[in-house]
Design an enzyme around this catalytic site. Sequence first.
Site, PDB file in Angstrom:
ATOM      1  N   PRO A   2       0.825  -1.217   0.000  1.00 18.05           N
ATOM      2  CA  PRO A   2       0.000   0.000   0.000  1.00 18.05           C
ATOM      3  C   PRO A   2       0.858   1.265   0.000  1.00 18.05           C
ATOM      4  O   PRO A   2       1.859   1.327   0.711  1.00 18.05           O
ATOM      5  CB  PRO A   2      -0.789  -0.096   1.308  1.00 18.05           C
ATOM      6  CG  PRO A   2      -0.608  -1.476   1.805  1.00 18.05           C
ATOM      7  CD  PRO A   2       0.607  -2.042   1.172  1.00 18.05           C
ATOM      8  N   GLU A   3       0.494   2.216  -0.832  1.00 20.68           N
ATOM      9  CA  GLU A   3       1.206   3.495  -0.898  1.00 20.68           C
ATOM     10  C   GLU A   3       0.264   4.598  -0.402  1.00 20.68           C
ATOM     11  O   GLU A   3      -0.785   4.299   0.166  1.00 20.68           O
ATOM     12  CB  GLU A   3       1.677   3.735  -2.337  1.00 20.68           C
ATOM     13  CG  GLU A   3       2.551   2.576  -2.839  1.00 20.68           C
ATOM     14  CD  GLU A   3       3.061   2.762  -4.272  1.00 20.68           C
ATOM     15  OE1 GLU A   3       3.201   3.903  -4.713  1.00 20.68           O
ATOM     16  OE2 GLU A   3       3.301   1.738  -4.939  1.00 20.68           O
ATOM     17  N   ARG A 102       2.259 -11.625   5.698  1.00 17.78           N
ATOM     18  CA  ARG A 102       3.712 -11.706   5.493  1.00 17.78           C
ATOM     19  C   ARG A 102       4.533 -11.025   6.583  1.00 17.78           C
ATOM     20  O   ARG A 102       5.764 -11.011   6.518  1.00 17.78           O
ATOM     21  CB  ARG A 102       4.067 -11.149   4.112  1.00 17.78           C
ATOM     22  CG  ARG A 102       3.471 -12.033   3.011  1.00 17.78           C
ATOM     23  CD  ARG A 102       4.056 -11.733   1.670  1.00 17.78           C
ATOM     24  NE  ARG A 102       5.487 -11.986   1.620  1.00 17.78           N
ATOM     25  CZ  ARG A 102       6.250 -11.682   0.577  1.00 17.78           C
ATOM     26  NH1 ARG A 102       5.727 -11.100  -0.476  1.00 17.78           N
ATOM     27  NH2 ARG A 102       7.539 -11.934   0.583  1.00 17.78           N
TER      28      ARG A 102
END
Length: 263
Positions: A2-3, A102
Amino acid sequence: MPELPEVESVRRQLQPELSGRRIVKVWTDAQRRFHHPELLEGHTVVAVGRRGKFLVCPLDGDLELVLHLGMTGVLHFGPADAYTRARLHLDDGRELVFRDVRRFGCLAAVTAGVYDALPTLARLGPEPLSDAFDPERFARDLAATRSPVKPYLLSQRAVAGVGNIYADEALWLARIHPASRRVGRRRAFALHDAIRQVLEQALSREGTTFRDFRMLNGESGRNATFLIAYGQAGRPCPRCGASLRKMALGGRGTTFCPSCQRR
Ligand SMILES: [Zn+2]
């Protein structure tokens, strides 16, 4: 990962849910070393803010809750599952769940503004959609760095919140080769404009859909079908018709037009 547009979309949904709520109890995955999550207990969330890709939530008592979604982090209001890394029990009986398959995400409780434990946040450049992102200063920063332009953008130092997707998009829009080490003033101004343009457009569509990214309501953004460069290798460049090419740069997959993006 996500940015800025994705994290901002999460922030906008989280703000009305979390503001004013007291964190009653915190549970974290024993295998995951977050930074002093226990300090959050008993404190009330004043607001849900954002810096770059970090959610930064001021609490009463001069504390801040800092969250980074990493690659696969998702926030939602229960139920928890095997990938739950943290649970914040709130005073209204709900539980905010931080799920992260992750495990690259981060959760920290810090004294407000003290980011020794979070070096990327401590050295974060200006917010791209604010007046603090000044084109003259950006041009000076680009002239001073010895790094190729795309890895420099990803470092977060000249501007906050731009990652792999929006770096590829902005460099295509500004016609700059991602490996260029010579971005002069004119091209720096073009890149400054392009960064704002791609982020604003993505934000208006609540970010880009990609694997694992979900907002609080379980939905993902709608920007994916509008991407021009990122993930489009082999397709014709919409500007000049040349075939878009993929290369590795600083360890990251990078798509660009070999014809109209200049070094
Ligand atoms: Zn082209």
